[in-house]
Design an enzyme around this catalytic site. Sequence first.
Site, PDB file in Angstrom:
ATOM      1  N   CYS A   1       0.786  -1.247   0.000  1.00 51.79           N
ATOM      2  CA  CYS A   1       0.000   0.000   0.000  1.00 51.79           C
ATOM      3  C   CYS A   1       0.814   1.292   0.000  1.00 51.79           C
ATOM      4  O   CYS A   1       0.707   2.113  -0.912  1.00 51.79           O
ATOM      5  CB  CYS A   1      -0.915   0.034   1.223  1.00 51.79           C
TER       6      CYS A   1
ATOM      7  N   HIS B   1      -2.238   7.024   4.404  1.00 48.26           N
ATOM      8  CA  HIS B   1      -1.126   6.074   4.544  1.00 48.26           C
ATOM      9  C   HIS B   1       0.203   6.629   4.063  1.00 48.26           C
ATOM     10  O   HIS B   1       1.100   5.887   3.675  1.00 48.26           O
ATOM     11  CB  HIS B   1      -1.434   4.756   3.805  1.00 48.26           C
TER      12      HIS B   1
END
Length: 469
Positions: free
Chosen positions: A79, A137
């Site tokens: 990710c 993130h």
Amino acid sequence: MNGFRRFDFIATIAVLWATTLHAERSQTRPPNFVVIMADDLGYQDVGFNGCTTIPTPHIDSLAFNGVKFTNGYVAYPVCGPSRAAFITGRYGQRFGFERNPQYRPTDANMGVPPEETTIAEALAPVGYHSGIIGKWHLGAHEKLHPLSCGFDEFFGHLGGGHRYMPEDLTIQDSDQAKDESESYLTWILRNRKPVRTTKYLTDEFSDEAVSFIDRNRQERFFLFLSFNAPHTPLQATAKYLDRFDHIPNPKRRKYAAMVSAVDDGVGKVLQGLRDNGLIEKTLVFFLSDNGGPEADNASNNGPLRAGKGSVYEGGWRVPFAVQWPGQIAPGQVRDEPIISLDIFATMAALASAPIDSVHPLDGIDLMPSLTDPAQSLPARSLFLRKFDTGSWAVRQGDYKMVIPRKGIDPQLFNLNDDLGENNDVTQDQSAQLDNLDESRQTWMKDLVDPRFEGLIHTKAYQARFKKEY
Ligand code: CA
């Protein structure tokens, strides 16, 4: 007869007029941009890549009304680094973002370095209003917050995943989350302020995306709809689970429900664009941030080898489509390799956004090729390095070189007839292997070591932190 002719004549004039107007408008006004990113979605878990058990009509409509990329890559198979590369248009290995960051609100180094330019920062000077909805993130420190990285609006969570049910979100102040797993429990942030949410998280993000479009319909905008679904934990509401009674495996059923919620969200966004008369004024990309971790979330990468985390195809080849009705011819299937880095380059070119010459983009502008289906994309190599495991991959034309881990001999595959990377042709094609390795050696000269310790180093980081304070 004359009546028909007159009608034809008038219709022809109308079309010419509309076409001319359209051309003039497209020259003077760059489009809005919407990038919809799913999280850990398997290559074969959308209808346009052959999925039959999970209907995804809205995601599929992007491919049917635009382009399906069969060889669409992201720049990293997990990710954080994948998203860092997308948001900067540059390989994260160039600036040390090569690991999933830990959730550290006190660590300003645990994210994209300030000297890099995000898409939102590039688009701001040419008049774009940018919003990110969903997963960030890319750092939990206030200096790494989306609003510190060029975005005008944020509604979402800072960590790498989140729980989906509103009653699970028990930590109001996201700075109080001690680590990545606690960050899954924090309230959702609207800009920098925690807000109490009431809906299933995927619905929350989809509805917020529609609201963003409604509120900004007069603006030139960039919306990054960054779903955390179908990343674990696997959670879905009855509304979506009930659609999948035919799936006996409970894990796969939950996963299917989560993908279905994402698809509903894509449908809402497209409807929102239509309702505001913006569908032909908006370029919409859809992709996953990495391949499916099949064992974790019951995703399916189909014919591809391995999954999330791997330098084999299942790690970084993802569902990838784009539409721009009226500008990009519908129904195209493009087999040339493209990469998420091309999104930034394409958007910047369309918007005439200035590019930092010290930090040049790694992607290419796709539009000349997409608007002229006879025009191939220029030949180039795509690269991947995983610093911690010493893993490498280079894709060039039909060929792909793989070093699965440090100390293992390079492998060479011809993806044209060996999509599953089962047949190592190193012995027969040593010149080809040398060629790809030469490209790799050139690319690696510009790379740096990782700039922060990743999720896998959490214990060591915490031990040092305690010692220092
Ligand atoms: Ca992911």
